[in-house]
Design an enzyme around this catalytic site. Sequence first.
Site, PDB file in Angstrom:
ATOM      1  N   CYS A  37     -59.906 -48.139  44.225  1.00 33.03           N
ATOM      2  CA  CYS A  37     -60.515 -47.325  43.720  1.00 33.03           C
ATOM      3  C   CYS A  37     -62.098 -46.757  44.465  1.00 33.03           C
ATOM      4  O   CYS A  37     -61.657 -45.857  45.737  1.00 33.03           O
ATOM      5  CB  CYS A  37     -60.851 -46.862  42.548  1.00 33.03           C
ATOM      6  SG  CYS A  37     -62.074 -45.261  42.709  1.00 33.03           S
ATOM      7  N   GLY A  40     -64.419 -53.269  43.363  1.00 32.43           N
ATOM      8  CA  GLY A  40     -65.138 -51.575  43.869  1.00 32.43           C
ATOM      9  C   GLY A  40     -63.062 -51.321  43.370  1.00 32.43           C
ATOM     10  O   GLY A  40     -62.843 -50.078  43.358  1.00 32.43           O
ATOM     11  N   HIS A  73     -75.862 -18.243  32.787  1.00 32.45           N
ATOM     12  CA  HIS A  73     -75.518 -17.099  33.630  1.00 32.45           C
ATOM     13  C   HIS A  73     -75.853 -17.416  34.889  1.00 32.45           C
ATOM     14  O   HIS A  73     -76.802 -17.383  34.311  1.00 32.45           O
ATOM     15  CB  HIS A  73     -74.695 -16.092  32.528  1.00 32.45           C
ATOM     16  CG  HIS A  73     -74.493 -14.917  33.629  1.00 32.45           C
ATOM     17  ND1 HIS A  73     -73.874 -14.410  33.619  1.00 32.45           N
ATOM     18  CD2 HIS A  73     -75.771 -13.593  34.358  1.00 32.45           C
ATOM     19  CE1 HIS A  73     -73.265 -13.322  34.180  1.00 32.45           C
ATOM     20  NE2 HIS A  73     -73.885 -13.091  34.910  1.00 32.45           N
TER      21      HIS A  73
END
Length: 477
Positions: A44, A41, A446
């Site tokens: 981060c 890990g 849209h």
Amino acid sequence: MADVDTQVAVIGAGPGGYAAAFLAADLGLQVALIDPEPNPGGVCLYQGCIPSKALLHVAAQIMESRTAKDRGVDFGNPKIHLHRLNEWKKGVVAKLTGGLGQLAKQRRIRYLQGTAAFSSHRTLELKQAGGSIKNLSFEHAVIATGSQARPLPGGATEIDFVMDSSEALEVNSVPQKLLVIGGGYIGLEIGTVYAALGSRVTLVEMTQGLLPGVDRDLVQVLQKRLEGLFEALLLGTTVKEMKTRKNGITIVLEGPDGERQTRIFERALAAVGRSPKTSGLGLENTGVEMDKRGFIRVDAEQRTSDPSIFAVGDVAGEPMLAHKATHEGRTAAEVIAGRKAAFEPAAIPAVVFTDPEIAWAGLTESEAKSRGIAYAVSRFPWGASGRAATLGRSDGLTKLVVDPRSERILGVGIAGVGAGELIAEGVLAIEMGTNATDIGLSIHPHPTLSETIMEAAEGLHGTATSYFQPRRKPKLR
Ligand code: NAD
């Protein structure tokens, strides 16, 4: 005789290291992955991207709940239960790091918890939790040790009540008055979290503007909002003195005109940059070389000056971003496995996860100017976006930086909510050699914020549907 012989030893299990280890194993190599944490890990996941984004999500919810009142929904004043908030954040981290541990096991990677140092260019000494020592021999090693917070000048980070980003992300309490030192990624993101949780935040930035190097028109969108969220934004300002007092710190600030002022804060966050983490790695026992700034020198294959050793991520140069580390890690793994590979991206996206977010990829306008590159630019203000209006967030800007002759997309910059998600289209456009007409002709759904990219492309010729600009030829700059 070594205790462990492996084909590939990866030192550091952050996004650079675990990506390198996973791909090397997928390509059939025998891999050992070394890190002090119980699971992969790195910074981060344990102390950086992931906990900060979990907290920023909560910050966004708090801020949304406040503005909902103007739209007819009153949630009242949010009650913050810090313990539960931290438990939730820790749960997110545990789930992801545990998942990475499983993925390492499934790939039969030998995960060794501890810290490693080179004893030669083919061997490592591993100090394990509990003090035992193991010797490892390898054919290839990948250094992925990341970076550490740069201390404030004068060692002030050691002063009580001054936190670095890892401590700040613990959120043990919410100070009434917080000083953030540094107006870069970390200062702005963590400052946003604490301001949403109720701190009165003052931010000091040494240079004349936030996020040095980022295009000013994008930064302006964020700065306007931060002026309402933070108690004070002091640009061109540095910390001259710090003294602990009973319940906080007395700080002397020096402004752009040289004038000094003394202020009292409950706590301060130091976020003045990060530096590569190479100390204690035993690099003197190898042929690995570093540059003037302390980054390990690598070529396009991520190979250091010692042919059996590779370096990836923050330790191998800027930008210090997790996704850049991952791709470098995968390049190193491919090269070690005998494939032809090079790290040569056309665009590395960057995202500042503030509210609104700022994201950019490829050539920025300021870079084009400073390097004398000819460019044309098209801006689409989010005031003209239907989707932005429905979100109550018309504070945004999408811009394209294009080659004035071919109209090829060279850079994309976005400031606005969700900019971090939108920028991926920009990366693809740059990597695929797309031009503005391609983007304008690609039907965007849209109503979405993605239309702002399409309309910025149309706007290059003054023909955006939702935004009137007198028709003009793209101007050569
Ligand atoms: P940064 O380089 O982004 O910003 C540091 C800021 O501090 C700069 O604006 C600098 O001018 C200022 N500064 C330096 N010395 C100062 C002083 N004495 N007084 C006042 N201001 C001073 O560094 P950071 O915010 O510490 O983050 C480190 C690195 O971590 C970043 O460069 C980035 O690569 C990475 N990071 C990325 C993300 C993300 O991707 N969203 C988030 C956090 C960190």
